[in-house]
Design an enzyme around this catalytic site. Structure first.
Site, short mmCIF file in Angstrom:
data_model
loop_
_atom_site.label_atom_id
_atom_site.label_comp_id
_atom_site.label_asym_id
_atom_site.label_seq_id
_atom_site.Cartn_x
_atom_site.Cartn_y
_atom_site.Cartn_z
N LYS A 178 -60.33 12.73 8.05
CA LYS A 178 -59.13 13.45 8.51
C LYS A 178 -57.98 12.47 8.72
CE LYS A 178 -60.55 12.94 13.35
NZ LYS A 178 -61.15 13.61 14.51
N ARG A 181 -62.69 21.85 24.30
CA ARG A 181 -61.71 22.08 23.21
C ARG A 181 -62.18 23.29 22.41
NH1 ARG A 181 -60.35 16.20 20.53
NH2 ARG A 181 -61.74 17.07 18.97
N TYR A 186 -32.10 -4.18 20.48
CA TYR A 186 -31.42 -3.19 21.32
C TYR A 186 -31.72 -3.41 22.81
CZ TYR A 186 -30.65 -0.48 17.03
OH TYR A 186 -30.27 -0.05 15.79
N MET A 213 -36.44 1.16 14.85
CA MET A 213 -37.01 2.11 13.90
C MET A 213 -37.61 1.41 12.68
SD MET A 213 -35.25 5.40 12.04
CE MET A 213 -34.82 6.19 13.59
C1 LIG Z 1 -62.36 12.81 14.75
C2 LIG Z 1 -63.68 13.43 14.95
C3 LIG Z 1 -64.86 12.70 14.74
C4 LIG Z 1 -64.87 11.22 14.48
O1 LIG Z 1 -64.68 10.53 15.70
P1 LIG Z 1 -64.87 8.95 15.78
O2 LIG Z 1 -64.93 8.64 17.21
O3 LIG Z 1 -63.66 8.38 15.09
O4 LIG Z 1 -66.11 8.64 15.04
C5 LIG Z 1 -66.07 13.37 14.81
N1 LIG Z 1 -66.12 14.69 15.09
C6 LIG Z 1 -65.00 15.42 15.33
C7 LIG Z 1 -65.12 16.85 15.66
C8 LIG Z 1 -63.76 14.82 15.28
O5 LIG Z 1 -62.65 15.53 15.52
#
Ligand SMILES: *Cc1c(COP(=O)(O)O)cnc(C)c1O
Length: 388
Positions: A33, A134, A268, A316
């Site tokens: 992801k 979640r 800045y 930036m």
């Molecule tokens: C991002 C994610 C992972 C991976 O987590 P890491 O700590 O980077 O290994 C695994 N499962 C879910 C549901 C995630 O959102």
């Protein structure tokens, strides 16, 4: 090149092998992801599959569809996608043979509508909320979700291919939520099994659990950070302790080197003023490239074999480094972070300097920074392959 992120696919493959050796019979899902945590999704996914990962994990459906569009077929990899909204591309995802995470009745309804529209059965993973708060069904909603999924399975509309959950505190050894979540996960599995579900995979572990909690491995582990070679538990051990090697190196060419007198304000707000006559070097990377503004006056870099600190504010597009009178040339290399074995800082050093985690440091490197792939293999030719 102004700046680049060098992505070492040989290191990534080595990390996957190290994780597989640790997880034994459990399979590895390579979590790709967020553009593979900033490393580039498709090249990383291919490298992970070469090294023996059998699943790919994404958050959004668009990410999962992009993997299939790049030619990664259902025979090459199962893909699980877990962050769904009502208007998501349910039908295209079912058609692409992507495994869909289902946390509640509304999502199962969407899946069933897509199955009817496409005439194809869907593969779903039911997600239990074992304590993260979640996504996932709460224990009081779980039996109903399981029963509805089982009924749809009996009609041939879906196959429940997975049962799963996610940890809240796996990176904190001894945290009481960890055994509590394991217990709730086993209870959720028992309810599903009693209802007749026989999933291909039951999975719970992220990177920290993969490294620290063998009892959480079940049939599959979902590793993100660890496969990119960083430790998810830096207080417990570094990458070396787990046989991991950082995959990304972020570097740039100095865009200016000049002498300035003592008392010269820098960047800045003039939050930094030169204490002596000195040399200032300009690094052409800023917060648009993902260098945190919180690195102002604290982020470490390697220039000419020495660690230096960001002088004043990160802007930036650029920041300044005080070379303390040392010489450097325009075009010299500045390394922000890498594996560390050339003396450069690591992403973990940046995380500590900025009060964040290494996950964020690598993932936020922006689209303006080109990725250059090294350590490719003959089976997976990529630009720069073979020189890493
Ligand atoms: C991002 C994610 C992972 C991976 O987590 P890491 O700590 O980077 O290994 C695994 N499962 C879910 C549901 C995630 O959102």
């Amino acid at each position: 090149m102004r700046a680049e992120a060098v992505v070492d696919l040989a290191a990534l493959r080595g990390n996957i092998r190290a994780l597989r050796a640790r997880t034994g019979p459990a399979d590895v899902m390579s979590v790709v992801k967020a553009d593979a945590y900033g490393h580039g999704m498709v090249p990383c996914a291919r490298a992970a599959l070469e090294a023996g990962a059998t699943w790919l994990g994404t958050a959004t459906p668009d990410e999962a569809l992009a993997l299939r569009a790049a030619g990664i077929t259902a025979e090459q990899a199962r893909v699980l996608c877990w962050l769904w909204t009502p208007d998501a591309p349910w039908e295209r995802t079912v058609e692409a043979g992507i495994d869909i995470s289902v946390s509640g009745g509304w999502a199962l309804d969407r899946v069933l509508a897509a199955v009817r529209a496409t005439g194809r059965s869907a593969r779903i993973h039911l997600k239990a909320d074992t304590g993260l708060g979640r996504n996932g069904a709460q224990p009081h909603d779980w039996p109903e979700l399981v029963a509805a999924a089982r009924a749809a399975e009996a009609e041939g509309l879906v196959a429940v291919t997975g049962l799963w959950s996610h940890f809240a505190c796996a990176d904190e050894p001894g945290h009481p939520s960890v055994p509590a979540q394991l217990t709730r996960f086993r209870e959720a599995l028992a309810v599903a099994e009693a209802a007749g579900l026989r999933p291909e995979v039951r999975h719970l572990a992220n990177s920290p659990a993969t490294l620290l909690l063998p009892e959480s491995h079940f049939d599959l582990v979902r590793t993100g950070l660890a496969q990119y070679g960083l430790s998810p538990v830096p207080e417990v051990g570094g990458p070396d302790d787990y046989g991991l090697r950082p995959v990304m190196t972020l570097q740039a060419q100095l865009a200016s080197v000049k002498q300035v007198p003592a008392g010269h304000g820098v960047s800045y707000g003039h939050s930094y003023t030169t204490p002596t006559d000195t040399t200032l070097a300009l690094v052409p990377l800023g917060y648009a490239d993902g260098v945190p503004r919180h690195a102002s006056s604290t982020g470490p870099v390697l220039i000419g074999g020495k660690w230096r600190t960001v002088a004043g504010r990160v802007a930036m597009d650029q920041f300044v480094v005080d070379l303390g009178g040392d010489r450097a040339e325009v075009g010299d290399t500045v390394v922000l972070f890498g594996p560390g074995d050339r003396g450069e800082p690591t992403a973990e050093d940046w995380a500590r300097a900025c009060g964040t985690i290494s996950y964020e440091i690598i993932t936020r490197i922006g689209a303006r920074v080109p990725r250059r792939y090294v350590g490719g293999s003959a089976a997976d030719p990529v630009e720069g392959g073979g020189d890493g």
